[in-house]
Motif scaffolding. Structure first.
Motif, PDB file in Angstrom:
ATOM      1  N   THR A  64      13.637   6.934   3.471  1.00  0.00           N
ATOM      2  CA  THR A  64      12.709   6.991   2.341  1.00  0.00           C
ATOM      3  C   THR A  64      11.744   8.147   2.561  1.00  0.00           C
ATOM      4  O   THR A  64      11.602   8.651   3.676  1.00  0.00           O
ATOM      5  CB  THR A  64      11.929   5.680   2.184  1.00  0.00           C
ATOM      6  OG1 THR A  64      11.096   5.769   1.020  1.00  0.00           O
ATOM      7  CG2 THR A  64      11.043   5.411   3.394  1.00  0.00           C
ATOM      8  N   ILE A  65      11.087   8.534   1.489  1.00  0.00           N
ATOM      9  CA  ILE A  65      10.040   9.546   1.566  1.00  0.00           C
ATOM     10  C   ILE A  65       8.766   9.020   0.918  1.00  0.00           C
ATOM     11  O   ILE A  65       7.765   9.725   0.782  1.00  0.00           O
ATOM     12  CB  ILE A  65      10.505  10.856   0.876  1.00  0.00           C
ATOM     13  CG1 ILE A  65       9.643  12.051   1.295  1.00  0.00           C
ATOM     14  CG2 ILE A  65      10.526  10.684  -0.630  1.00  0.00           C
ATOM     15  CD1 ILE A  65       9.772  12.415   2.730  1.00  0.00           C
ATOM     16  N   ASP A  66       8.817   7.725   0.557  1.00  0.00           N
ATOM     17  CA  ASP A  66       7.730   7.101  -0.188  1.00  0.00           C
ATOM     18  C   ASP A  66       7.012   6.073   0.690  1.00  0.00           C
ATOM     19  O   ASP A  66       7.653   5.187   1.259  1.00  0.00           O
ATOM     20  CB  ASP A  66       8.285   6.428  -1.451  1.00  0.00           C
ATOM     21  CG  ASP A  66       7.183   5.879  -2.341  1.00  0.00           C
ATOM     22  OD1 ASP A  66       6.754   4.736  -2.097  1.00  0.00           O
ATOM     23  OD2 ASP A  66       6.748   6.597  -3.260  1.00  0.00           O
ATOM     24  N   TYR A  76      19.997  13.499   7.707  1.00  0.00           N
ATOM     25  CA  TYR A  76      19.977  12.042   7.866  1.00  0.00           C
ATOM     26  C   TYR A  76      21.393  11.477   7.934  1.00  0.00           C
ATOM     27  O   TYR A  76      21.725  10.697   8.836  1.00  0.00           O
ATOM     28  CB  TYR A  76      19.211  11.409   6.708  1.00  0.00           C
ATOM     29  CG  TYR A  76      19.380   9.912   6.600  1.00  0.00           C
ATOM     30  CD1 TYR A  76      18.811   9.063   7.547  1.00  0.00           C
ATOM     31  CD2 TYR A  76      20.110   9.349   5.555  1.00  0.00           C
ATOM     32  CE1 TYR A  76      18.967   7.685   7.454  1.00  0.00           C
ATOM     33  CE2 TYR A  76      20.269   7.977   5.448  1.00  0.00           C
ATOM     34  CZ  TYR A  76      19.694   7.151   6.400  1.00  0.00           C
ATOM     35  OH  TYR A  76      19.855   5.791   6.309  1.00  0.00           O
ATOM     36  N   GLU A  77      22.237  11.865   6.999  1.00  0.00           N
ATOM     37  CA  GLU A  77      23.601  11.343   6.963  1.00  0.00           C
ATOM     38  C   GLU A  77      24.387  11.776   8.193  1.00  0.00           C
ATOM     39  O   GLU A  77      25.143  10.989   8.774  1.00  0.00           O
ATOM     40  CB  GLU A  77      24.312  11.812   5.685  1.00  0.00           C
ATOM     41  CG  GLU A  77      23.765  11.197   4.409  1.00  0.00           C
ATOM     42  CD  GLU A  77      24.002   9.695   4.338  1.00  0.00           C
ATOM     43  OE1 GLU A  77      24.926   9.198   5.018  1.00  0.00           O
ATOM     44  OE2 GLU A  77      23.260   9.009   3.611  1.00  0.00           O
ATOM     45  N   MET A  78      24.211  13.026   8.592  1.00  0.00           N
ATOM     46  CA  MET A  78      24.947  13.538   9.748  1.00  0.00           C
ATOM     47  C   MET A  78      24.557  12.807  11.027  1.00  0.00           C
ATOM     48  O   MET A  78      25.412  12.347  11.788  1.00  0.00           O
ATOM     49  CB  MET A  78      24.699  15.042   9.895  1.00  0.00           C
ATOM     50  CG  MET A  78      25.496  15.701  11.018  1.00  0.00           C
ATOM     51  SD  MET A  78      24.570  15.838  12.554  1.00  0.00           S
ATOM     52  CE  MET A  78      23.387  17.098  12.092  1.00  0.00           C
ATOM     53  N   ILE A  79      23.251  12.662  11.281  1.00  0.00           N
ATOM     54  CA  ILE A  79      22.794  12.009  12.510  1.00  0.00           C
ATOM     55  C   ILE A  79      23.112  10.516  12.484  1.00  0.00           C
ATOM     56  O   ILE A  79      23.563   9.945  13.477  1.00  0.00           O
ATOM     57  CB  ILE A  79      21.289  12.263  12.709  1.00  0.00           C
ATOM     58  CG1 ILE A  79      21.063  13.739  13.061  1.00  0.00           C
ATOM     59  CG2 ILE A  79      20.715  11.357  13.795  1.00  0.00           C
ATOM     60  CD1 ILE A  79      19.618  14.141  13.175  1.00  0.00           C
ATOM     61  N   LYS A  80      22.906   9.873  11.343  1.00  0.00           N
ATOM     62  CA  LYS A  80      23.223   8.441  11.231  1.00  0.00           C
ATOM     63  C   LYS A  80      24.706   8.190  11.493  1.00  0.00           C
ATOM     64  O   LYS A  80      25.074   7.303  12.281  1.00  0.00           O
ATOM     65  CB  LYS A  80      22.848   7.928   9.842  1.00  0.00           C
ATOM     66  CG  LYS A  80      23.186   6.446   9.624  1.00  0.00           C
ATOM     67  CD  LYS A  80      22.989   6.027   8.181  1.00  0.00           C
ATOM     68  CE  LYS A  80      24.065   6.661   7.286  1.00  0.00           C
ATOM     69  NZ  LYS A  80      24.010   6.146   5.902  1.00  0.00           N
ATOM     70  N   PHE A 125      12.037   9.037   7.797  1.00  0.00           N
ATOM     71  CA  PHE A 125      11.009   9.370   6.809  1.00  0.00           C
ATOM     72  C   PHE A 125      11.007  10.882   6.598  1.00  0.00           C
ATOM     73  O   PHE A 125      10.250  11.628   7.215  1.00  0.00           O
ATOM     74  CB  PHE A 125       9.636   8.882   7.282  1.00  0.00           C
ATOM     75  CG  PHE A 125       8.627   8.750   6.174  1.00  0.00           C
ATOM     76  CD1 PHE A 125       8.636   7.643   5.338  1.00  0.00           C
ATOM     77  CD2 PHE A 125       7.681   9.727   5.954  1.00  0.00           C
ATOM     78  CE1 PHE A 125       7.716   7.514   4.310  1.00  0.00           C
ATOM     79  CE2 PHE A 125       6.757   9.615   4.929  1.00  0.00           C
ATOM     80  CZ  PHE A 125       6.774   8.502   4.098  1.00  0.00           C
ATOM     81  N   ASP A 126      11.877  11.328   5.720  1.00  0.00           N
ATOM     82  CA  ASP A 126      12.046  12.758   5.451  1.00  0.00           C
ATOM     83  C   ASP A 126      12.944  12.883   4.230  1.00  0.00           C
ATOM     84  O   ASP A 126      13.716  11.974   3.907  1.00  0.00           O
ATOM     85  CB  ASP A 126      12.678  13.449   6.671  1.00  0.00           C
ATOM     86  CG  ASP A 126      12.677  14.966   6.554  1.00  0.00           C
ATOM     87  OD1 ASP A 126      12.072  15.488   5.602  1.00  0.00           O
ATOM     88  OD2 ASP A 126      13.288  15.622   7.416  1.00  0.00           O
ATOM     89  N   ASP A 127      12.855  14.030   3.551  1.00  0.00           N
ATOM     90  CA  ASP A 127      13.700  14.239   2.372  1.00  0.00           C
ATOM     91  C   ASP A 127      14.995  14.969   2.705  1.00  0.00           C
ATOM     92  O   ASP A 127      15.750  15.345   1.815  1.00  0.00           O
ATOM     93  CB  ASP A 127      12.931  15.010   1.289  1.00  0.00           C
ATOM     94  CG  ASP A 127      12.372  16.327   1.806  1.00  0.00           C
ATOM     95  OD1 ASP A 127      12.646  16.666   2.967  1.00  0.00           O
ATOM     96  OD2 ASP A 127      11.646  16.998   1.048  1.00  0.00           O
TER      97      ASP A 127
END
Length: 614
Positions: A56-58, A35-39, A28-30
């Motif tokens: 998502t951020i929503d 995100y891509e690096m850690i995932k 949950f962050d923009d």
């Protein structure tokens, strides 16, 4: 989910262990890049399909995501600090059964510490992480523990060859803890002047160390003379907490109404630093005032200088960074400040302390020094050929010649030490592979040590590879190569008042220095320094003793250091343990610094792994 036996077999063979089928990850962050690096790195290290992750951020998308998950699913929430409280409260209200745990990912850890505290009342918050590698390592650790790959926790015992823990109770409700006898002896400050054998060496810098012992009861006086007029430092140590007042005065008579004095008064509620002519500074913070009776020795100090026109008060190590109160003295009082040459002491506001308080004589120590606290200490040692005037005037580096003899000897013994050699040029690379490969000795040893400092925590593990034999010249071995995987670190600990040299052999290591080792240590702001590959730092019996080391490198590069230790000739106790704050933060343990493996044996083992595994 695979059985425990199968998972252990997979680990030994170097096969990635699968994660629980019902586990999901919600980001949950923009921050798309993080995100891509850690995932991607997580899915590469752990057998995890990328569709287990969702970003998502929503809040509405988040709600829909939870609604679509089966009832058996458990979701790990990774949220930005600024968003975590609102989204966690929402999920807790709407989808409480599906929320596994929360990770807070942000730049400023301190900023969201109160948010973390509030959320922990209703959900499992693993922690706050400001580096991708630390977040990634904690996620990996969670999977290891869920798959039962950790050994059962060790039960601490009081045998001298074990990790020993004594509980430090709430001092308002419980008695003082009973410490092991050797801990009591080693922690008791000496009743003699404690300067080292090279005290007369003019090249050695003493860094405001007050080494001259004074006992009012032995001298039959509550007054003593300072060695130098107009400057100095006084240290008072207490095992029994008792209010006290120190007067640094230009009059020998403590009751002279015409005296100019710098006065430090401290009790359980307040500490005040003032002059007899009205300048005043104070604090009522509990970690600034008189410390509680908890079985430990507590250290307070006051420094003043006619040059800087400053009076300083602090707790713990004597250095500018750990100053609590800083009182600027008036230039109009300079002449009287220059005349200050007497120290007057009063305990518990008792004018008859020599007769009424004789029973606490062994619970109080006073030490007097010549050099006031003026500038922060340089932490890095550099060779003489690199030393410049800029280093001298900015106090940014120092020469090893400025340190006491034990440090000089240790420095010269390891300055040219290297890991990669002509006969094993890829030694470091093999160590890195052994850490990453579940079948590697380094990897397996780190998992085995996860409960070494109390509550299991893989992040608080590192490898201790020792050279030579234990000869009684230091706690444990004199020379220790320590290996710190990415994201790993030590607990906050101290080193038994030894001399030490630390050199970074590979990578870099992040160090936090604290004023003292107590259960409220985290209330004090630490000195934070990053030591790069090739840099050398130092430790003296009363300086840089309490610290925490961490490898916060975000590029999967381990840090490797060589730590060297030696008792000083003035040390009459030779304490054999390192004291540390346990992983749960509720106790102080006494760690026998054992070896994980001899250096030559470790090097031979890495050769075998290179041949058989890599």
């Amino acid at each position: 989910m695979a059985t425990r036996a199968l998972l252990r077999q997979q680990q030994e063979l170097g096969v990635k262990a699968d994660i629980p089928q019902n586990l999901r990850f919600l980001w949950f962050d923009d921050s798309t890049k993080d995100y891509e690096m850690i995932k991607n790195r997580f899915c590469k290290i752990i057998a995890c399909a990328e569709d287990r992750w969702f970003r998502t951020i929503d809040q509405r998308e988040c709600d829909l995501y939870f609604q679509q998950q089966p009832a058996s699913v458990k979701v790990i929430l990774i949220s930005a600090g600024r968003l975590v409280e609102d989204i966690t409260m929402f999920i807790h209200r709407q989808h409480k059964e599906k929320l596994d745990s929360v990770y807070i990912y942000c730049l400023n850890v301190q900023k969201y510490s109160l948010v973390e505290t509030r959320l922990k009342r209703i959900v499992t918050v693993v922690g706050i992480f400001n580096h991708p590698q630390m977040l990634l390592t904690n996620l990996r650790y969670k999977l290891i523990t869920q798959l039962h790959l950790l050994p059962p926790p060790e039960i601490p015992v009081l045998a001298l060859n074990a990790v020993k823990v004594h509980q430090v109770p709430n001092v308002t409700a419980n008695p003082i803890p009973i410490l092991p006898p050797e801990v009591v002896v080693a922690s008791t400050p000496p009743q003699y002047s404690c300067l080292s054998s090279d005290a007369d060496d003019t090249d050695v810098k003493w860094f405001s160390h007050p080494g001259t012992f004074w006992c009012p009861w032995n001298s039959k006086s509550c007054t003593n003379a300072l060695n130098i007029r107009g400057e100095g430092v006084v240290e008072i140590m207490q095992q029994t907490s008792i209010p006290f007042e120190i007067h640094l005065s230009n009059k020998k008579d403590a009751n002279d109404p015409t005296a100019y004095s710098i006065i430090l008064s401290i009790d359980e509620k307040e500490v005040i630093l003032r002059t007899s002519f009205g300048t005043s500074d104070s604090s009522t913070e509990l970690h600034h005032t008189l410390q509680p009776d908890d079985g430990s020795w507590h250290r307070y100090w006051i420094s003043f200088s006619k040059i800087t026109l400053q009076a300083l008060y602090g707790i713990g190590e004597i250095r500018p960074f750990f100053t609590i109160l800083n009182s600027s003295l008036k230039e109009s009082d300079l002449q009287q400040i220059k005349e200050i040459q007497y120290l007057h002491i009063k305990l518990n506001k008792n004018d008859r302390m020599l007769t009424d308080l004789g029973h606490i004589q062994d619970k109080v120590r006073f030490y007097i020094g010549n050099d006031p606290v003026i500038h922060e200490l340089p932490l890095i040692i550099i060779p003489k050929e690199q030393y410049t005037l800029e280093h001298e005037v900015n106090h940014s580096a120092m020469l090893v010649e400025n340190l006491q003899r034990p440090c000089r000897e240790l420095y010269h013994s390891v300055y040219n030490f290297k890991l990669n050699t002509d006969d094993f040029p890829d030694f470091v690379d093999v160590i890195e592979k052994s850490i990453r490969n579940p079948a590697g000795w380094c990897h397996r040893k780190l998992v085995e040590k996860a409960n070494r400092f109390g509550k299991p925590n893989l992040m608080v593990t590192y490898l201790r590879i020792t050279a030579g034999k234990r000869e009684g010249r230091a706690p444990g071995h004199s020379y220790v190569t320590e290996i710190w995987p990415p994201g790993h670190g030590s607990p906050i600990h101290n080193h038994g008042n030894v001399y030490s040299i630390v050199r970074v052999l590979h990578g870099r290591i992040f160090v936090k220095l604290y004023p003292q080792l107590t259960l409220n240590t985290n209330l004090y702001k630490p000195i934070e320094t990053m030591f790069e590959e090739g840099q050398v730092t130092w430790m003296l019996p009363k300086l840089n003793q309490t610290h925490q080391l961490q490898n916060i490198d975000v590029h999967d590069k381990s840090a490797i250091t060589i730590q060297c230790y030696k008792y000083g000739r003035e040390d009459r106790e030779h304490y054999e343990y390192f004291d540390y704050i346990a992983n749960d933060g509720k106790s102080i343990g006494h760690f026998d610094p054992k070896s994980d493996m001899d250096y030559d044996e470790f090097k031979a083992l890495m050769r075998q792994e290179r041949q058989n595994l890599y």
